[in-house]
Scaffold this motif. Structure first.
Motif, PDB file in Angstrom:
ATOM      1  N   ALA A 101       0.827  -1.208   0.000  1.00 18.08           N
ATOM      2  CA  ALA A 101       0.000   0.000   0.000  1.00 18.08           C
ATOM      3  C   ALA A 101       0.862   1.259   0.000  1.00 18.08           C
ATOM      4  O   ALA A 101       0.581   2.208  -0.736  1.00 18.08           O
ATOM      5  CB  ALA A 101      -0.945  -0.004   1.197  1.00 18.08           C
ATOM      6  N   ILE A 102       1.923   1.280   0.797  1.00 15.15           N
ATOM      7  CA  ILE A 102       2.776   2.471   0.827  1.00 15.15           C
ATOM      8  C   ILE A 102       3.533   2.606  -0.497  1.00 15.15           C
ATOM      9  O   ILE A 102       3.714   3.702  -1.008  1.00 15.15           O
ATOM     10  CB  ILE A 102       3.725   2.481   2.047  1.00 15.15           C
ATOM     11  N   SER A 103       3.927   1.490  -1.085  1.00  7.91           N
ATOM     12  CA  SER A 103       4.653   1.527  -2.363  1.00  7.91           C
ATOM     13  C   SER A 103       3.799   2.122  -3.478  1.00  7.91           C
ATOM     14  O   SER A 103       4.308   2.836  -4.344  1.00  7.91           O
ATOM     15  CB  SER A 103       5.117   0.123  -2.751  1.00  7.91           C
ATOM     16  N   HIS A 111      11.053   7.284  -3.047  1.00 10.81           N
ATOM     17  CA  HIS A 111      11.715   6.270  -2.237  1.00 10.81           C
ATOM     18  C   HIS A 111      10.857   5.800  -1.070  1.00 10.81           C
ATOM     19  O   HIS A 111      10.054   6.560  -0.534  1.00 10.81           O
ATOM     20  CB  HIS A 111      13.022   6.828  -1.659  1.00 10.81           C
ATOM     21  N   VAL A 112      11.091   4.550  -0.652  1.00 11.67           N
ATOM     22  CA  VAL A 112      10.576   4.017   0.599  1.00 11.67           C
ATOM     23  C   VAL A 112      11.793   3.708   1.467  1.00 11.67           C
ATOM     24  O   VAL A 112      12.717   3.019   1.030  1.00 11.67           O
ATOM     25  CB  VAL A 112       9.736   2.733   0.399  1.00 11.67           C
ATOM     26  N   ILE A 144      18.172  -3.344  10.098  1.00 11.88           N
ATOM     27  CA  ILE A 144      18.544  -3.099   8.706  1.00 11.88           C
ATOM     28  C   ILE A 144      17.703  -1.929   8.207  1.00 11.88           C
ATOM     29  O   ILE A 144      16.484  -1.930   8.341  1.00 11.88           O
ATOM     30  CB  ILE A 144      18.306  -4.348   7.838  1.00 11.88           C
ATOM     31  N   ILE A 145      18.378  -0.941   7.678  1.00 13.65           N
ATOM     32  CA  ILE A 145      17.703   0.212   7.079  1.00 13.65           C
ATOM     33  C   ILE A 145      17.966   0.129   5.583  1.00 13.65           C
ATOM     34  O   ILE A 145      19.116   0.158   5.146  1.00 13.65           O
ATOM     35  CB  ILE A 145      18.242   1.544   7.636  1.00 13.65           C
ATOM     36  N   SER A 146      16.903  -0.034   4.814  1.00 15.52           N
ATOM     37  CA  SER A 146      17.063  -0.129   3.365  1.00 15.52           C
ATOM     38  C   SER A 146      16.253   0.966   2.695  1.00 15.52           C
ATOM     39  O   SER A 146      15.180   1.341   3.160  1.00 15.52           O
ATOM     40  CB  SER A 146      16.650  -1.518   2.852  1.00 15.52           C
ATOM     41  N   VAL A 147      16.819   1.497   1.622  1.00 11.25           N
ATOM     42  CA  VAL A 147      16.156   2.546   0.853  1.00 11.25           C
ATOM     43  C   VAL A 147      15.832   1.969  -0.517  1.00 11.25           C
ATOM     44  O   VAL A 147      16.721   1.473  -1.217  1.00 11.25           O
ATOM     45  CB  VAL A 147      17.049   3.798   0.709  1.00 11.25           C
TER      46      VAL A 147
END
Length: 158
Positions: A101-103, A111-112, A144-147
């Motif tokens: 939904a956010i995508s 970006h997410v 983990i932080i992914s962009v």
């Protein structure tokens, strides 16, 4: 004044619309912050999927989506406490719906930013731009932080 956090290649947060369905007291999402906890500074207090559906129904689009739900039972209990505290941490089908939904709300080239214990894409077709590991040491799990970037697509590519 909000402190600006910027990973390489990411747009400055103040200049573009940001959506944050799990904001708590974080101001990065501006007026598009949500948290199910009514004692937070978020502008909306809805279940995350309902909030994102509301944004979609209002035809809103964003350059940045922040996806930072409580991703462990301990974190969920500390954040929300009580019965049903593990609303997102243990329900991966629900979280997958939230990620999709956010995508869908992110403009091409937007970006997410995803926080969690995995680096899975929030939605198929999104491209990994950057990944960082936040190591706490000891017996505390790393984050983990992914962009992820929503690539420019044409109808012919589908």
């Amino acid at each position: 004044m909000m402190e600006e956090y910027r990973l390489e290649g990411l747009m400055p947060l103040r200049e573009y619309p940001v959506v944050d369905p799990f904001a708590r007291n974080c101001p990065w999402g501006g007026k598009f912050t949500n948290d199910i906890g009514i004692d937070t500074e978020a502008h909306y207090h809805m279940e995350a999927l309902d909030f994102l559906q509301k944004m979609s129904n209002e035809n809103r689009k964003f350059h940045i989506g922040i996806l930072d739900p409580p991703f462990s039972p301990r974190q969920a209990n500390e954040t929300y406490g009580g019965e049903g505290a593990n609303l997102y941490a243990s329900d991966s089908p629900r979280l997958r719906k939230i990620e999709k939904a956010i995508s869908r709300l992110i403009v091409p080239g937007g970006h997410v930013i995803k926080f969690g214990y995995n680096s899975n894409p929030p939605s198929s077709g999104m491209e990994l731009v950057e990944m960082k590991v936040l190591a706490f040491g000891g017996v505390v799990n790393d984050w983990i932080i992914s962009v992820w970037r929503n690539p420019n697509r044409t109808l012919g590519e589908f």
